[in-house]
Design an enzyme around this catalytic site. Structure first.
Site, PDB file in Angstrom:
ATOM      1  N   ARG A 251      31.784  17.673 -17.038  1.00 27.47           N
ATOM      2  CA  ARG A 251      31.613  19.128 -17.087  1.00 27.47           C
ATOM      3  C   ARG A 251      30.460  19.475 -16.146  1.00 27.47           C
ATOM      4  O   ARG A 251      29.477  18.732 -16.048  1.00 27.47           O
ATOM      5  CB  ARG A 251      31.252  19.602 -18.496  1.00 27.47           C
ATOM      6  CG  ARG A 251      32.401  19.609 -19.470  1.00 27.47           C
ATOM      7  CD  ARG A 251      33.409  20.743 -19.201  1.00 27.47           C
ATOM      8  NE  ARG A 251      34.479  20.766 -20.190  1.00 27.47           N
ATOM      9  CZ  ARG A 251      35.656  20.138 -20.044  1.00 27.47           C
ATOM     10  NH1 ARG A 251      35.932  19.455 -18.953  1.00 27.47           N
ATOM     11  NH2 ARG A 251      36.569  20.220 -20.997  1.00 27.47           N
ATOM     12  N   GLU A 280      32.296  27.964 -13.445  1.00 27.83           N
ATOM     13  CA  GLU A 280      33.634  28.026 -12.826  1.00 27.83           C
ATOM     14  C   GLU A 280      34.248  29.401 -13.005  1.00 27.83           C
ATOM     15  O   GLU A 280      34.070  29.999 -14.069  1.00 27.83           O
ATOM     16  CB  GLU A 280      34.534  26.951 -13.462  1.00 27.83           C
ATOM     17  CG  GLU A 280      34.022  25.557 -13.156  1.00 27.83           C
ATOM     18  CD  GLU A 280      34.764  24.469 -13.912  1.00 27.83           C
ATOM     19  OE1 GLU A 280      35.780  24.758 -14.576  1.00 27.83           O
ATOM     20  OE2 GLU A 280      34.317  23.306 -13.834  1.00 27.83           O
ATOM     21  N   HIS A 298      38.577  21.844 -10.705  1.00 24.19           N
ATOM     22  CA  HIS A 298      38.834  21.405 -12.089  1.00 24.19           C
ATOM     23  C   HIS A 298      40.308  21.057 -12.293  1.00 24.19           C
ATOM     24  O   HIS A 298      40.970  21.609 -13.183  1.00 24.19           O
ATOM     25  CB  HIS A 298      38.372  22.476 -13.085  1.00 24.19           C
ATOM     26  CG  HIS A 298      38.042  21.897 -14.437  1.00 24.19           C
ATOM     27  ND1 HIS A 298      37.081  22.414 -15.262  1.00 24.19           N
ATOM     28  CD2 HIS A 298      38.554  20.830 -15.112  1.00 24.19           C
ATOM     29  CE1 HIS A 298      37.015  21.704 -16.374  1.00 24.19           C
ATOM     30  NE2 HIS A 298      37.895  20.731 -16.303  1.00 24.19           N
TER      31      HIS A 298
HETATM   32  O1  GLV Z   1      38.525  19.219 -18.289  1.00 19.16           O
HETATM   33  C1  GLV Z   1      39.494  18.889 -18.861  1.00 19.16           C
HETATM   34  C2  GLV Z   1      39.546  18.296 -20.163  1.00 19.16           C
HETATM   35  O2  GLV Z   1      38.521  18.289 -20.872  1.00 19.16           O
HETATM   36  O3  GLV Z   1      40.620  17.821 -20.553  1.00 19.16           O
END
Ligand code: GLV
Length: 335
Positions: A251, A280, A298
């Site tokens: 993250r 984001e 992402h």
């Molecule tokens: O970022 C994506 C997830 O946590 O699956």
């Protein structure tokens, strides 16, 4: 219009289908809506003209299950308070940082996540980002597209992957798969995590700064929690050093983005590959100018195959819940 008039209209499906509140717009819903809505009566907050709080207050008093994802409104205590019957949250993601899990625990709400369905794709992507930063594949692509091939002598060569000392931050489902892949590429692996793992021989570092000081590469694979927020700060990045590369598929907020940008701009670290950002979809503009940075929106977890697996797991979790069977990917650290 009276408040009761705002209740979502029955759209012709069987009133017996169990109701599931959908807070935002998970990609699997966009792709597999027919399959989901043949099994569940989906109450989609986004399709309503009502503000979210009002929509929930009007439509969702008796709803027992929720489907959500990381983009969109977080599942806060305020939201949970409006859903007195809620007993299950299924998130389509592996990460659960968008859900107030301690509030869920105190309300007896179970949380099920994506389990292992995205781990392989995410690990592949982390390796891809690292190879791209080290070997400058995206730079080479831009070079060819700009018609510079004839001057090949001036292309800045990248650095070899084999032999790199790689520190994995977070040796969970994804981290372990990154480690195995990079071992096969001839890298040496060390790791940092909350606890030493008995099932691996890799050197364990309790301190992430000490890990960074001994590594050429750091790959961030851990969850975002109060403990990991901004864990990768200027001090860690300086320990990684001028040639060091950071890859983040966890993250954005695990890294202090402002400090990382400063380190990159001033050449205090060697490069970065990131699929995740603090705010984001905003990406710090300074990064656009840097050739030693690879940016991605992402997407690491997504392939058509992983999305189908995610759909199947979401459906299986909801079906298990509505038939009083054990969930398939219950987040057990919390329950
Ligand atoms: O970022 C994506 C997830 O946590 O699956």
């Amino acid at each position: 219009m009276a408040v009761s008039d705002h209740r979502q209209q029955n759209d012709g499906r069987s009133p017996e289908l169990p109701e599931v509140i959908v807070l935002n717009a998970p990609l699997i819903l966009t792709m597999f809506e027919d399959q989901l809505s043949s099994k569940f009566h989906l109450l989609k907050a986004l399709d309503s003209e009502l503000p979210l709080h009002q929509f929930l207050a009007v439509n969702a008093q008796s709803v027992r299950a929720m489907l959500c994802t990381v983009n969109g409104p977080p599942v806060t205590a305020d939201i949970l308070q409006l859903l007195p019957s809620l007993r299950l949250i299924v998130t389509t993601t592996a990460g659960i940082n968008h859900i107030d899990v301690s509030e869920c625990r105190s309300r007896g709400i179970s949380v099920a996540n994506a389990g292992d369905v995205f781990s392989a794709d995410c690990a592949d992507y982390a390796v891809g980002l690292l190879i791209d930063v080290l070997r400058k594949i995206s730079v080479a692509d831009r070079y060819v597209r700009k018609g510079h091939w004839a001057n090949l002598g001036d292309f800045p060569l990248g650095s070899k992957l084999r032999g790199k000392r790689v520190g994995i931050v977070g040796l969970g489902r994804i981290g372990i798969q990154v480690a195995k892949r990079l071992e096969a590429f001839g890298c040496s692996i060390s790791y940092n995590s909350r606890k030493k793992k008995d099932f691996v021989e890799y050197p364990f570092y309790a301190n992430v700064c000490e890990l960074a000081a001994d590594m050429d590469v750091l790959i961030i694979c851990c969850a975002l929690t109060d403990q990991t927020r901004h864990m990768i700060d200027r001090k860690v990045l300086l320990a990684l050093g001028k040639e060091g590369v950071i890859v983040n598929i966890g993250r954005g907020a695990i890294v202090n983005e402002k400090e990382m940008v400063e380190c990159l701009v001033h050449g205090e670290i060697g490069g970065a590959g990131s699929d995740v950002f603090e705010n984001e979809p905003d990406v710090p503009k300074e990064l656009f100018e840097l050739e030693n940075v690879v940016l991605s929106p992402h997407l690491a977890i997504f392939s058509p195959e992983s999305l189908e697996d995610s759909r199947d797991l979401v459906i299986a979790n909801l079906e298990a819940f509505f038939s009083n069977k054990p969930l398939l990917s219950l987040q057990d650290p919390f329950f």
